[in-house]
Design an enzyme around this catalytic site. Sequence first.
Site, PDB file in Angstrom:
ATOM      1  N   GLN A 167     -21.485  45.458 -60.597  1.00 37.42           N
ATOM      2  CA  GLN A 167     -21.012  44.301 -61.354  1.00 37.42           C
ATOM      3  C   GLN A 167     -22.105  43.555 -62.113  1.00 37.42           C
ATOM      4  OE1 GLN A 167     -17.431  42.153 -59.988  1.00 37.42           O
ATOM      5  NE2 GLN A 167     -18.881  40.539 -59.481  1.00 37.42           N
ATOM      6  N   GLU A 209     -20.032  36.741 -68.060  1.00 38.45           N
ATOM      7  CA  GLU A 209     -21.159  35.903 -67.658  1.00 38.45           C
ATOM      8  C   GLU A 209     -22.296  35.913 -68.671  1.00 38.45           C
ATOM      9  OE1 GLU A 209     -22.158  36.840 -63.628  1.00 38.45           O
ATOM     10  OE2 GLU A 209     -20.179  36.244 -62.900  1.00 38.45           O
ATOM     11  N   LYS A 338     -21.019  29.641 -53.098  1.00 37.68           N
ATOM     12  CA  LYS A 338     -20.084  29.319 -54.179  1.00 37.68           C
ATOM     13  C   LYS A 338     -19.192  28.183 -53.695  1.00 37.68           C
ATOM     14  CE  LYS A 338     -19.814  33.986 -56.174  1.00 37.68           C
ATOM     15  NZ  LYS A 338     -18.972  35.204 -56.275  1.00 37.68           N
ATOM     16  N   ARG A 367     -19.385  30.987 -60.875  1.00 38.98           N
ATOM     17  CA  ARG A 367     -18.324  31.987 -60.841  1.00 38.98           C
ATOM     18  C   ARG A 367     -18.183  32.566 -62.245  1.00 38.98           C
ATOM     19  NH1 ARG A 367     -15.425  32.130 -55.920  1.00 38.98           N
ATOM     20  NH2 ARG A 367     -15.084  34.265 -56.625  1.00 38.98           N
ATOM     21  N   LYS A 389     -28.026  31.502 -59.250  1.00 32.87           N
ATOM     22  CA  LYS A 389     -27.442  32.600 -60.016  1.00 32.87           C
ATOM     23  C   LYS A 389     -26.385  31.984 -60.919  1.00 32.87           C
ATOM     24  CE  LYS A 389     -24.438  36.471 -59.134  1.00 32.87           C
ATOM     25  NZ  LYS A 389     -23.823  37.302 -58.092  1.00 32.87           N
TER      26      LYS A 389
END
Length: 430
Positions: A167, A209, A338, A367, A389
């Site tokens: 991913q 992203e 998260k 996310r 991140k």
Amino acid sequence: MLDSLDLVIDTIVAREVLDSRGNPTVEAEVLLEGGASGRAIVPSGASTGAHEAHELRDGGDRYMGKGVTKAVDHIEERIAPALCGLSALDQGSVDAAMLELDGSDNKSGLGANAILAVSMATARAAANGLGLPLYRYLGGPMATLLPVPLMNVINGGAHAANNLDFQEFMLVPHGAPNFREALRMGTEVFHTLKNLLSERGMSTSVGDEGGFAPDLGNEEAGEVLVQAIEKAGYKPGEQISLALDVASTEFYSDGRYAFSGGSYSSAEMVDQLEQLVNRFPIISIEDGLAEDDWEGWALLTERLGKRVQLVGDDLFVTNTKRLQRGIDANTANSILIKVNQIGSLTETLQAIDLAGRSGYTSVISHRSGETEDTTIADLAVATRAGQIKTGSLSRSERVAKYNQLLRIEDELGDQAVYAGATGQGPRGRD
């Protein structure tokens, strides 16, 4: 002079807004008696763990079933009456009141998106009421550590319409002297990578992203990233390393991992990951095995845990119960944080605290469905997590977090410390 009554919650309003994928999400605004207010918008994920808190959607035809008017109504009709009159300074009591009102194990009563929006907005309102930046309000005087960014520059899996199985392929500029230079280094490699992909005739369109989404194999992605690092003038493994988000739950079924035309057992999957670590300067692997493959995770930790940061995302879902199970079994050595996986700020802070006390690192994360909200940037500094991140070096909802970290670093001045410069970035664990 500030009166304690000024920090009492007076009004809570909510609305349905859009995230970076054009899907509805929840925004909440908390207004205090003294006039201060705080606003927050919750994100949503594409590759969601089965054990995450429940995100309430409307169903039906409107917004293709993804509307959040039920969550908005819960805030204004149920949560607001329960919280008005409470002090915004007492985050624990505010969150506890919402959890009690919800009454479920997974926040399906009110919706984690409703609870989290109010939880984050309350913290921001309290910070604004005190005249403090959010990172200082949450973290106190020790909130001076700027995180190492894990920059997702090649997207695959559920985040892009290409044939790349894993991913995320990320740049980790741990060798920079400060956050500003880390951001510059990553950005230069990002633009160099774009040129390399263009020269190969590959797509430079971006995924959810902000990273590129070319049709590459997993090893090809590693090769082109190392080439981009070198061509930009940096040393792979010394100044900039790589991190992976395998998101292996997405291709796990009946005890097998199916990707790249093959089918692998847990042990064979560990072999595959070890080969990649031996070949490339990889220092962090997220979700290398599936969320309920505990035996496979134990083997992965045994084989690579001393060399590489092994991050549990779907494995732990920011949940202290699942994290404690991993700690007890010596499984993984890091947790991805998260806020919307667990659904309240208090529980998020508890997970970070448990990880730190147990020798696990924490990676504060966005996310794939993000917004302009920058809470996680402040959270990374407030908790001294040392890592964040938050996507690639394009798309404003990603860059917003980087820009907020630049502001925080400037505001801290000589007090600011970059986690990479002190060895507090991604690492294995003895």
